[in-house]
Design an enzyme around this catalytic site. Structure first.
Site, PDB file in Angstrom:
ATOM      1  N   GLU A 353       0.805  -1.235   0.000  1.00 17.91           N
ATOM      2  CA  GLU A 353       0.000   0.000   0.000  1.00 17.91           C
ATOM      3  C   GLU A 353       0.835   1.281   0.000  1.00 17.91           C
ATOM      4  O   GLU A 353       0.592   2.183   0.800  1.00 17.91           O
ATOM      5  CB  GLU A 353      -0.955   0.011   1.194  1.00 17.91           C
ATOM      6  CG  GLU A 353      -1.875  -1.194   1.221  1.00 17.91           C
ATOM      7  CD  GLU A 353      -2.852  -1.189   2.406  1.00 17.91           C
ATOM      8  OE1 GLU A 353      -2.771  -0.274   3.242  1.00 17.91           O
ATOM      9  OE2 GLU A 353      -3.679  -2.101   2.475  1.00 17.91           O
ATOM     10  N   ASN A 397       2.087  -5.059  -3.277  1.00 16.38           N
ATOM     11  CA  ASN A 397       0.698  -5.405  -2.959  1.00 16.38           C
ATOM     12  C   ASN A 397      -0.104  -4.144  -2.632  1.00 16.38           C
ATOM     13  O   ASN A 397       0.381  -3.261  -1.927  1.00 16.38           O
ATOM     14  CB  ASN A 397       0.728  -6.326  -1.719  1.00 16.38           C
ATOM     15  CG  ASN A 397      -0.607  -6.961  -1.400  1.00 16.38           C
ATOM     16  OD1 ASN A 397      -1.259  -7.515  -2.289  1.00 16.38           O
ATOM     17  ND2 ASN A 397      -1.018  -6.902  -0.146  1.00 16.38           N
ATOM     18  N   HIS A 433     -10.433  -6.282  -1.308  1.00 13.94           N
ATOM     19  CA  HIS A 433     -11.408  -6.212  -0.207  1.00 13.94           C
ATOM     20  C   HIS A 433     -12.652  -5.541  -0.780  1.00 13.94           C
ATOM     21  O   HIS A 433     -12.666  -4.328  -0.981  1.00 13.94           O
ATOM     22  CB  HIS A 433     -10.850  -5.403   0.963  1.00 13.94           C
ATOM     23  CG  HIS A 433      -9.697  -6.078   1.626  1.00 13.94           C
ATOM     24  ND1 HIS A 433      -9.841  -7.231   2.370  1.00 13.94           N
ATOM     25  CD2 HIS A 433      -8.374  -5.780   1.652  1.00 13.94           C
ATOM     26  CE1 HIS A 433      -8.666  -7.610   2.826  1.00 13.94           C
ATOM     27  NE2 HIS A 433      -7.754  -6.754   2.405  1.00 13.94           N
ATOM     28  N   GLU A 463      -5.990 -10.798  -0.988  1.00 21.34           N
ATOM     29  CA  GLU A 463      -6.752 -10.597   0.250  1.00 21.34           C
ATOM     30  C   GLU A 463      -8.249 -10.566  -0.017  1.00 21.34           C
ATOM     31  O   GLU A 463      -8.996  -9.805   0.605  1.00 21.34           O
ATOM     32  CB  GLU A 463      -6.320  -9.278   0.929  1.00 21.34           C
ATOM     33  CG  GLU A 463      -4.836  -9.200   1.186  1.00 21.34           C
ATOM     34  CD  GLU A 463      -4.394  -7.948   1.935  1.00 21.34           C
ATOM     35  OE1 GLU A 463      -5.243  -7.242   2.511  1.00 21.34           O
ATOM     36  OE2 GLU A 463      -3.182  -7.680   1.943  1.00 21.34           O
ATOM     37  N   ASP A 465     -11.984 -10.626  -0.005  1.00 20.87           N
ATOM     38  CA  ASP A 465     -13.204 -10.903   0.754  1.00 20.87           C
ATOM     39  C   ASP A 465     -14.317 -10.025   0.196  1.00 20.87           C
ATOM     40  O   ASP A 465     -14.056  -8.974  -0.383  1.00 20.87           O
ATOM     41  CB  ASP A 465     -13.037 -10.769   2.279  1.00 20.87           C
ATOM     42  CG  ASP A 465     -12.425  -9.473   2.772  1.00 20.87           C
ATOM     43  OD1 ASP A 465     -12.443  -8.467   2.039  1.00 20.87           O
ATOM     44  OD2 ASP A 465     -11.936  -9.453   3.918  1.00 20.87           O
TER      45      ASP A 465
HETATM   46  C1  XIL Z   1      -5.704  -6.259   8.675  1.00 21.16           C
HETATM   47  C2  XIL Z   1      -5.988  -7.451   9.570  1.00 21.16           C
HETATM   48  O1  XIL Z   1      -6.968  -8.253   8.967  1.00 21.16           O
HETATM   49  C3  XIL Z   1      -6.433  -6.987  10.929  1.00 21.16           C
HETATM   50  O2  XIL Z   1      -6.549  -8.098  11.789  1.00 21.16           O
HETATM   51  C4  XIL Z   1      -5.415  -5.978  11.482  1.00 21.16           C
HETATM   52  O3  XIL Z   1      -5.854  -5.483  12.700  1.00 21.16           O
HETATM   53  C5  XIL Z   1      -5.199  -4.847  10.512  1.00 21.16           C
HETATM   54  O4  XIL Z   1      -4.793  -5.373   9.281  1.00 21.16           O
HETATM   55  N1  XIL Z   1      -4.828  -4.623   3.943  1.00 21.16           N
HETATM   56  C6  XIL Z   1      -3.766  -5.397   4.336  1.00 21.16           C
HETATM   57  C7  XIL Z   1      -3.898  -6.263   5.511  1.00 21.16           C
HETATM   58  O5  XIL Z   1      -2.759  -5.433   3.638  1.00 21.16           O
HETATM   59  O6  XIL Z   1      -2.673  -6.426   6.174  1.00 21.16           O
HETATM   60  C8  XIL Z   1      -4.938  -5.774   6.473  1.00 21.16           C
HETATM   61  O7  XIL Z   1      -5.103  -6.730   7.493  1.00 21.16           O
HETATM   62  C9  XIL Z   1      -6.233  -5.517   5.728  1.00 21.16           C
HETATM   63  C10 XIL Z   1      -6.052  -4.466   4.680  1.00 21.16           C
END
Ligand code: XIL
Length: 561
Positions: A353, A397, A433, A463, A465
Site C-alpha cells: 500500500e 501489494n 477487499h 486478500e 473478501d
Molecule cells: C488487517 C488485519 O486483517 C487486521 O486483523 C489488522 O488489525 C489490521 O490489518 N490490507 C492489508 C492487511 O494489507 O494487512 C490488512 O489486514 C487488511 C487491509
C-alpha cells in the site's frame, strides 16, 4: 427470665445465619476457578504462571477477549468474583463480553469492564455501537491495594459491585448478556499489567440457572473434493489468511485450512509489530507456527508484509533516526526476516500500500519509510529482500488497484519503473477487499492482469473478501458467490495469475465486522465452518476445464452495497 434470655440468644443466632445466608453466593461446580482453563495460555497473548493470568498492555490499550475459553451462562441472577492486582494506577479490568463481533478483537462487542482505576473501582459498559462506554461509573472504595477481590453480582435488574466482601455500589443492568451468556476477557491501559489470581462464577443460594460452558470449537463436516485438489489440477494456489492462535486453540480451524487450501498467508504475524516489537527484539513465535503448519500440510507461504505504513511498533513510529540509521534499521529488518524464512516463504509482499488512493492523485504515500529512506525506499526494500533470499518471489501489494483506473495505472507505472531499473520484482498483489457495491468489473481485472503479464510479472489475488450487510438475505449470498466465481475465472484465464488468496476463510474469524461496522459474512465458510454458496462457486470454477466469462452468468443482483 433465664428462659427469656435463652430464647433471645437463639433468635439472634437464627437471624444472623438467615441474614448472612442471603449474602452467601457460592462458586458453582466447574466455576470455582476459571484461570486454570488451558485456553488462556493457548492464545499466546497472556502469560500464565501458576494459574495466574498476567495481562500486560505494553504500549497499547489492550482489550482481550478469550473466545476459546469458558463462558458463563445465566438466565437470571449470577455473579463473578475476580481476585486481581495491577502494576500501575491506570485501568486494569476484567471483562464480561456478552456479544462478539468476531474472533478476539475488541470493538463492536457488548462488553462490561469491572476493574481498578486511579484508586476507585470502575464499571464501564460498551454496547458495541461505538468506542465510548455507554455507561461509565466509578466507585471510590477502601482497600484497593495488593490483591483485591472484585465481585459483580446481577440481582434482578441490578448490578451490585462488591469489594473484598462488601457492597460498594449498584447500577441498573444495561443489558450485559443479551444472549444469556458472556465470555471473559480483560481491558488494560498502556504500561500497566493486570494479574488475575482467581476467577469464579457464582450463583445465589438455591439457584440452578447458572452454568459454565466450555469453549468447544464448532463441528465440521468435510465436503469432497477439497478445493486444493482441484486447484492442484489447475496449477494454481488457493488459500487464506491465518492467525497462529486460531491454529493453536481451535482444532477445527486448522483441520479446514489444511484440508482445503494449498497456500496460506499470515493475517498479522509477519507484520513489523508482530515480528520486531523492540529495536533489539524480534519475536518469531507466531510466524514460525504458521510456517511450520504450512510445511506439515504441504502448503506454500506468502509473507505479508515487510514494509507497510500500518501495524508498526512504537519504536519505529516515534523514531527520530538519521537517514543512515533508517537505512540500517530497515535493512536489518528485511535481511533478518527474509533470511530466517529463506526457502520456506515462497512469496513476499515486500511493499504494501505505498500508493495514495486515486482521490489523492495516486501519488506515493508519505510514510515513515518514505520520510526516513526517501522515495527510493521501494527499490532498496526489493533489493535487500532479494539479497536475503534470491529464490523468493517478490511482490508489490495494494488495494483499489485491481481493475483499471487511476490507482492501478500508478501501480503499473511504479512496477514498470522498478523493472526498467533492474529492481528484482516478480509480481503484483491485488488485495480485493470488496463489497457488492464496490467491486471492480471482472473484465477490468482481466485487462489489468493482462498488462501485468505483458511486463513479465505474476499476479496474486492476495486478500479477497466480499463483505455483505450483517443482516444479508439469501440473494446477497448468491451475488457474493457470483463475484467470487468471476474473479477466480479471471485469474484462471491467465497463466501469470498463480495464486488466489482470501483474507481468512471462515466468517467465524474475519476482520470485517470489526473494521467495517454493519458488514459481515465476507468469506466462503460461515461461522460454523459450513461451506457457503461462494465456496461452491469456487469449486465449480476450478472444476471447469475452461474458465467462464461474465456473459455466462445470469443478471447480477442489484443488492446495493
Ligand atoms: C488487517 C488485519 O486483517 C487486521 O486483523 C489488522 O488489525 C489490521 O490489518 N490490507 C492489508 C492487511 O494489507 O494487512 C490488512 O489486514 C487488511 C487491509
Amino acid at each position: 427470665m433465664k428462659l427469656y434470655i435463652k430464647h433471645f440468644v437463639i433468635l439472634v443466632i437464627l437471624c444472623l445465619t438467615a441474614c448472612s445466608a442471603a449474602d452467601v453466593w457460592k462458586p458453582i461446580a466447574g466455576g470455582e476457578n476459571l484461570t486454570t482453563d488451558s485456553s488462556w495460555a493457548c492464545t499466546g497473548w497472556i502469560d500464565v504462571a501458576d494459574s495466574v493470568l498476567n495481562i500486560g498492555a505494553g504500549d497499547e490499550f489492550r482489550a482481550y477477549l478469550n473466545t476459546f475459553g469458558p463462558r458463563v451462562q445465566a438466565a437470571g441472577d449470577f455473579g463473578v468474583a475476580a481476585t486481581i492486582s495491577a502494576d500501575a494506577a491506570n485501568l486494569a479490568a476484567f471483562s464480561l463480553v456478552g456479544k462478539v463481533g468476531v474472533g478476539d478483537w475488541w470493538n463492536e462487542v457488548n462488553k462490561l469492564d469491572v476493574g481498578l482505576e486511579e484508586g476507585a473501582v470502575v464499571v464501564n459498559f460498551y454496547d458495541g455501537k461505538g468506542f465510548m462506554p455507554r455507561v461509565a461509573q466509578s466507585f471510590p472504595a477502601e482497600g484497593l491495594t495488593g490483591q483485591v477481590q472484585l465481585e459483580l453480582r446481577r440481582l434482578g435488574k441490578e448490578l451490585i459491585v462488591r469489594v473484598n466482601g462488601k457492597e460498594i455500589g449498584r447500577l441498573e443492568d444495561p443489558g450485559i448478556m443479551p444472549d444469556g451468556w458472556a465470555y471473559f476477557g480483560a481491558s488494560v491501559r498502556p504500561h500497566n499489567t493486570l494479574h488475575i489470581h482467581k476467577l469464579s462464577v457464582l450463583a445465589p443460594p438455591d439457584s440452578a440457572g447458572v452454568a459454565v460452558l466450555t469453549g468447544a470449537d464448532s463441528a465440521y463436516t468435510p465436503t469432497d473434493p477439497p478445493l486444493r485438489d482441484l486447484a492442484d489440477a489447475r496449477g494454481i494456489y488457493i488459500g487464506g489468511a491465518v492467525e497462529p492462535h486460531y491454529l493453536r486453540c481451535a482444532p477445527v480451524y486448522g483441520e479446514v485450512l489444511g484440508r482445503e487450501f494449498n497456500i496460506l498467508v499470515a493475517e498479522n504475524a509477519f507484520k513489523f509489530w508482530s515480528l520486531h516489537p523492540g529495536a533489539d527484539r524480534y519475536t518469531f513465535g507466531g510466524a514460525d507456527a504458521i510456517v511450520e503448519f504450512a510445511e506439515a500440510h504441504s502448503m506454500k507461504v506468502r509473507g505479508h508484509t515487510l514494509l507497510w505504513h500500518q501495524s508498526m511498533p512504537e519504536w519505529i513510529e516515534k523514531a527520530t533516526f538519521t537517514p543512515q540509521q533508517w537505512e540500517r534499521v530497515i535493512h536489518d529488518h528485511i535481511a533478518t526476516v527474509v533470511a530466517r524464512y529463506k526457502g520456506r516463504v515462497a512469496y513476499w509482499d515486500v511493499i504494501n500500500e505505498a500508493i495514495n488512493d486515486s482521490a489523492a492523485g495516486g501519488t506515493l504515500r508519505q510514510t515513515v519509510w518514505s520520510d526516513g529512506l526517501g522515495p527510493d525506499f521501494i527499490d532498496k526494500a526489493f533489493i535487500w529482500a532479494h539479497e536475503a533470499d534470491p529464490d523468493a518471489l517478490l511482490f508489490y501489494n495494494d488495494y483499489g488497484a485491481e481493475g483499471m483506473g487511476g490507482k492501478s495505472d500508478q501501480v503499473y507505472t511504479l512496477v514498470k519503473g522498478l523493472l526498467e531499473r533492474g529492481v528484482p520484482i516478480h509480481g503484483v498483489g491485488l488485495q480485493m477487499h470488496l463489497s457488492l457495491g464496490t467491486a471492480p468489473k471482472p473484465e477490468d481485472v482481466r485487462r489489468n492482469i493482462q498488462r501485468l503479464a505483458e511486463l513479465g510479472l505474476q499476479v496474486h489475488i492476495t486478500e479477497l473478501d466480499v463483505r455483505l450487510p450483517s443482516n444479508a438475505s439469501a440473494d446477497f449470498f448468491e451475488a457474493q458467490a457470483r463475484m467470487y466465481r468471476e474473479y477466480l475465472d479471471a485469474c484462471l484465464a491467465f497463466e501469470n495469475c498463480t495464486a488466489f488468496v482470501l483474507w481468512g476463510f471462515t466468517d467465524r474469524y474475519s476482520w470485517i465486522p470489526n473494521f467495517q461496522p454493519g458488514f459481515d459474512h465476507a468469506l466462503i465458510f460461515d461461522k460454523e465452518y459450513r461451506p457457503k454458496p461462494a465456496y461452491f462457486a469456487l469449486r465449480d470454477a476450478l472444476n471447469m476445464p475452461q474458465s467462464l466469462g461474465p456473459e455466462d452468468f445470469g443478471a447480477s443482483c442489484n443488492c446495493g452495497n
